[in-house]
Design an enzyme around this catalytic site. Structure first.
Site, PDB file in Angstrom:
ATOM      1  N   ARG A   1     -13.943  48.878   1.638  1.00 38.03           N
ATOM      2  CA  ARG A   1     -13.743  49.761   2.807  1.00 38.03           C
ATOM      3  C   ARG A   1     -14.020  48.958   4.064  1.00 38.03           C
ATOM      4  O   ARG A   1     -14.874  48.052   4.033  1.00 38.03           O
ATOM      5  CB  ARG A   1     -14.741  50.916   2.694  1.00 38.03           C
ATOM      6  CG  ARG A   1     -14.587  52.006   3.727  1.00 38.03           C
ATOM      7  CD  ARG A   1     -15.601  53.105   3.476  1.00 38.03           C
ATOM      8  NE  ARG A   1     -15.285  54.290   4.238  1.00 38.03           N
ATOM      9  CZ  ARG A   1     -16.016  55.408   4.245  1.00 38.03           C
ATOM     10  NH1 ARG A   1     -17.102  55.496   3.478  1.00 38.03           N
ATOM     11  NH2 ARG A   1     -15.668  56.440   4.964  1.00 38.03           N
TER      12      ARG A   1
ATOM     13  N   TRP B   1     -15.679  58.672  -5.636  1.00 41.00           N
ATOM     14  CA  TRP B   1     -14.269  59.108  -5.580  1.00 41.00           C
ATOM     15  C   TRP B   1     -13.482  58.415  -6.690  1.00 41.00           C
ATOM     16  O   TRP B   1     -12.743  59.057  -7.464  1.00 41.00           O
ATOM     17  CB  TRP B   1     -13.715  58.759  -4.198  1.00 41.00           C
ATOM     18  CG  TRP B   1     -12.362  59.276  -3.859  1.00 41.00           C
ATOM     19  CD1 TRP B   1     -11.603  60.151  -4.585  1.00 41.00           C
ATOM     20  CD2 TRP B   1     -11.599  58.947  -2.687  1.00 41.00           C
ATOM     21  NE1 TRP B   1     -10.414  60.383  -3.929  1.00 41.00           N
ATOM     22  CE2 TRP B   1     -10.393  59.668  -2.765  1.00 41.00           C
ATOM     23  CE3 TRP B   1     -11.826  58.123  -1.572  1.00 41.00           C
ATOM     24  CZ2 TRP B   1      -9.416  59.562  -1.771  1.00 41.00           C
ATOM     25  CZ3 TRP B   1     -10.856  58.032  -0.586  1.00 41.00           C
ATOM     26  CH2 TRP B   1      -9.668  58.744  -0.693  1.00 41.00           C
TER      27      TRP B   1
ATOM     28  N   GLY C   1     -16.483  54.483  -1.635  1.00 37.81           N
ATOM     29  CA  GLY C   1     -15.670  55.415  -2.402  1.00 37.81           C
ATOM     30  C   GLY C   1     -15.850  55.285  -3.914  1.00 37.81           C
ATOM     31  O   GLY C   1     -14.964  55.678  -4.685  1.00 37.81           O
TER      32      GLY C   1
ATOM     33  N   LYS D   1     -20.896  52.787  -0.929  1.00 34.50           N
ATOM     34  CA  LYS D   1     -20.401  53.577   0.208  1.00 34.50           C
ATOM     35  C   LYS D   1     -18.946  53.320   0.574  1.00 34.50           C
ATOM     36  O   LYS D   1     -18.520  53.550   1.700  1.00 34.50           O
ATOM     37  CB  LYS D   1     -21.295  53.387   1.448  1.00 34.50           C
ATOM     38  CG  LYS D   1     -22.775  53.576   1.194  1.00 34.50           C
ATOM     39  CD  LYS D   1     -23.112  54.711   0.267  1.00 34.50           C
ATOM     40  CE  LYS D   1     -22.771  56.075   0.780  1.00 34.50           C
ATOM     41  NZ  LYS D   1     -22.918  57.115  -0.290  1.00 34.50           N
TER      42      LYS D   1
ATOM     43  N   HIS E   1     -22.658  48.158  -8.434  1.00 33.15           N
ATOM     44  CA  HIS E   1     -22.433  47.640  -7.078  1.00 33.15           C
ATOM     45  C   HIS E   1     -22.733  46.143  -7.032  1.00 33.15           C
ATOM     46  O   HIS E   1     -22.851  45.572  -5.943  1.00 33.15           O
ATOM     47  CB  HIS E   1     -23.342  48.351  -6.077  1.00 33.15           C
ATOM     48  CG  HIS E   1     -23.004  49.790  -5.841  1.00 33.15           C
ATOM     49  ND1 HIS E   1     -21.716  50.250  -5.757  1.00 33.15           N
ATOM     50  CD2 HIS E   1     -23.799  50.877  -5.636  1.00 33.15           C
ATOM     51  CE1 HIS E   1     -21.739  51.559  -5.528  1.00 33.15           C
ATOM     52  NE2 HIS E   1     -22.973  51.955  -5.458  1.00 33.15           N
TER      53      HIS E   1
ATOM     54  N   PHE F   1     -11.163  65.146  -0.871  1.00 32.48           N
ATOM     55  CA  PHE F   1     -12.521  65.263  -0.315  1.00 32.48           C
ATOM     56  C   PHE F   1     -13.025  66.707  -0.391  1.00 32.48           C
ATOM     57  O   PHE F   1     -14.152  66.958  -0.834  1.00 32.48           O
ATOM     58  CB  PHE F   1     -12.537  64.764   1.136  1.00 32.48           C
ATOM     59  CG  PHE F   1     -13.900  64.806   1.763  1.00 32.48           C
ATOM     60  CD1 PHE F   1     -14.828  63.805   1.516  1.00 32.48           C
ATOM     61  CD2 PHE F   1     -14.274  65.864   2.578  1.00 32.48           C
ATOM     62  CE1 PHE F   1     -16.100  63.848   2.076  1.00 32.48           C
ATOM     63  CE2 PHE F   1     -15.545  65.917   3.144  1.00 32.48           C
ATOM     64  CZ  PHE F   1     -16.450  64.903   2.891  1.00 32.48           C
TER      65      PHE F   1
ATOM     66  N   TYR G   1     -10.234  51.707   0.443  1.00 32.81           N
ATOM     67  CA  TYR G   1     -10.507  53.117   0.778  1.00 32.81           C
ATOM     68  C   TYR G   1      -9.420  53.661   1.699  1.00 32.81           C
ATOM     69  O   TYR G   1      -8.942  54.786   1.528  1.00 32.81           O
ATOM     70  CB  TYR G   1     -11.880  53.193   1.455  1.00 32.81           C
ATOM     71  CG  TYR G   1     -12.344  54.574   1.832  1.00 32.81           C
ATOM     72  CD1 TYR G   1     -13.150  55.315   0.968  1.00 32.81           C
ATOM     73  CD2 TYR G   1     -11.997  55.148   3.054  1.00 32.81           C
ATOM     74  CE1 TYR G   1     -13.593  56.588   1.319  1.00 32.81           C
ATOM     75  CE2 TYR G   1     -12.426  56.419   3.408  1.00 32.81           C
ATOM     76  CZ  TYR G   1     -13.217  57.131   2.541  1.00 32.81           C
ATOM     77  OH  TYR G   1     -13.656  58.395   2.885  1.00 32.81           O
TER      78      TYR G   1
ATOM     79  N   SER H   1     -21.442  54.803   6.812  1.00 29.50           N
ATOM     80  CA  SER H   1     -21.717  55.578   5.607  1.00 29.50           C
ATOM     81  C   SER H   1     -23.038  55.128   4.968  1.00 29.50           C
ATOM     82  O   SER H   1     -23.858  55.951   4.548  1.00 29.50           O
ATOM     83  CB  SER H   1     -20.549  55.427   4.629  1.00 29.50           C
ATOM     84  OG  SER H   1     -20.726  56.254   3.523  1.00 29.50           O
TER      85      SER H   1
HETATM   86  P1  A3P Z   1     -18.774  58.950   4.272  1.00 34.36           P
HETATM   87  O1  A3P Z   1     -20.255  58.738   4.302  1.00 34.36           O
HETATM   88  O2  A3P Z   1     -18.064  58.123   5.306  1.00 34.36           O
HETATM   89  O3  A3P Z   1     -18.359  60.370   4.341  1.00 34.36           O
HETATM   90  P2  A3P Z   1     -19.843  55.942  -2.559  1.00 34.36           P
HETATM   91  O4  A3P Z   1     -19.408  56.947  -3.568  1.00 34.36           O
HETATM   92  O5  A3P Z   1     -19.382  54.548  -2.844  1.00 34.36           O
HETATM   93  O6  A3P Z   1     -21.314  56.026  -2.309  1.00 34.36           O
HETATM   94  O7  A3P Z   1     -19.100  56.309  -1.187  1.00 34.36           O
HETATM   95  C1  A3P Z   1     -19.437  57.474  -0.475  1.00 34.36           C
HETATM   96  C2  A3P Z   1     -18.432  57.648   0.636  1.00 34.36           C
HETATM   97  O8  A3P Z   1     -17.165  58.012   0.067  1.00 34.36           O
HETATM   98  C3  A3P Z   1     -18.815  58.752   1.601  1.00 34.36           C
HETATM   99  O9  A3P Z   1     -18.252  58.392   2.871  1.00 34.36           O
HETATM  100  C4  A3P Z   1     -18.100  59.946   0.978  1.00 34.36           C
HETATM  101  O10 A3P Z   1     -17.904  61.033   1.853  1.00 34.36           O
HETATM  102  C5  A3P Z   1     -16.775  59.267   0.619  1.00 34.36           C
HETATM  103  N1  A3P Z   1     -16.006  60.033  -0.369  1.00 34.36           N
HETATM  104  C6  A3P Z   1     -16.419  60.521  -1.566  1.00 34.36           C
HETATM  105  N2  A3P Z   1     -15.434  61.196  -2.165  1.00 34.36           N
HETATM  106  C7  A3P Z   1     -14.366  61.152  -1.329  1.00 34.36           C
HETATM  107  C8  A3P Z   1     -13.043  61.684  -1.381  1.00 34.36           C
HETATM  108  N3  A3P Z   1     -12.625  62.432  -2.407  1.00 34.36           N
HETATM  109  N4  A3P Z   1     -12.209  61.431  -0.340  1.00 34.36           N
HETATM  110  C9  A3P Z   1     -12.623  60.709   0.714  1.00 34.36           C
HETATM  111  N5  A3P Z   1     -13.874  60.174   0.816  1.00 34.36           N
HETATM  112  C10 A3P Z   1     -14.733  60.394  -0.188  1.00 34.36           C
END
Ligand code: A3P
Length: 259
Positions: free
Chosen positions: A94, A16, A13, A11, A72, A193, A157, A102
């Protein structure tokens, strides 16, 4: 067996960063990055689902090097072979409060994970490390210390949100790729995003709804810094901060909770 690059904490990123690294490794060919869903482009090493799904290890074993490995795992559980092969690690951390928020929403939508209990209970679970993959404090500090011994690019993040192009450039250099500014900008756009939320190969919509119930909470939920303010009461925040100060007292690791 050599794994060449991979990334961490739940959680913060991960999805991402996978999209960014895949784009970097493909020299900014964003169309090629739509070839398959995230979980096929970067198999999740410790995931071992029931049939007919393949385990992360099975998927990885059939991929040529260099390959992207998602994990993870806390640093102490990483297989020794990763260090013996001098693999490159990209770690994304983060701030704890946004990470917790998240996590909370994700654990509610992910039907494979235990129930969260109430928000109040979940804060206690998070502080005591009773969440999937264990204590946030041990995770982020363990990996922070590992930088001294291994090839670890430790990213935040919040920095990615602040200046995606700058951080993508750091990733590219770490992976031995010199990319033009135009390519970096294209990657930043493709991995924003809003773009990822609409991209079925990056928004986890291919994960069956009996596992990820996105009606409960979308995987691409908010993607912001500071959403914790919408969730914590003043007293919850103070209790959290007290424990936070105690647990991070001996480290140089610093997080930003707002931009
Ligand atoms: P939120 O729940 O705060 O929106 P992971 O991929 O490690 O599971 O993390 C998921 C988190 O990263 C979620 O946060 C998701 O929205 C955020 N996320 C994924 N892609 C993103 C992007 N391109 N820019 C910003 N946040 C992103």
């Amino acid at each position: 067996m050599c794994f060449d690059s991979w990334f961490i904490i739940p959680k913060a990123g991960t999805t991402w960063m996978i999209e960014i690294v895949d784009c970097v490794m493909n020299d900014g060919d964003t169309e090629r990055c739509k070839r398959s869903p995230t979980h096929d482009r970067a198999p999740f090493m410790e995931l071992n689902p029931p049939k007919p799904f393949h385990s992360g290890l099975q998927q990885l074993a059939s991929m040529p090097s260099p390959r992207l490995v998602k994990t993870h795992l806390p640093v102490q559980l990483v297989p020794q072979s990763f260090w013996e092969n001098d693999c490159k690690v990209i770690y994304v951390a983060r701030n704890a409060k946004d990470n917790l928020v998240s996590y909370y929403h994700f654990q509610q939508m992910n039907q494979a994970l235990p129930e969260t209990g109430s928000w109040e209970q979940y804060i206690s679970s998070f502080l005591s490390g009773q969440v999937p993959w264990g204590s946030w404090f041990d995770h982020v500090t363990g990996w922070w210390e590992s930088k001294a011994k291994h090839r670890v690019l430790y990213l935040f993040y919040e920095d990615l949100k602040e200046d995606p192009a700058r951080e993508i450039d750091r990733v590219a250099r770490f992976l031995g790729k010199g990319l033009d500014q135009a390519v970096i900008d294209r990657i930043a756009d493709h991995t924003s995003f809003l773009q990822m939320k609409e991209n079925p190969m990056a928004n986890c919509s291919t994960v069956p709804s009996f596992i990820f119930n996105q009606a409960v909470s979308p995987f691409m939920r908010k993607g912001t810094v500071g959403d914790w303010k919408q969730h914590f009461t003043v007293s919850q925040s103070e209790r959290f901060d007290e424990e936070y100060r105690r647990r991070l007292a001996g480290t140089s690791l610093r997080f930003r909770t707002e931009l």
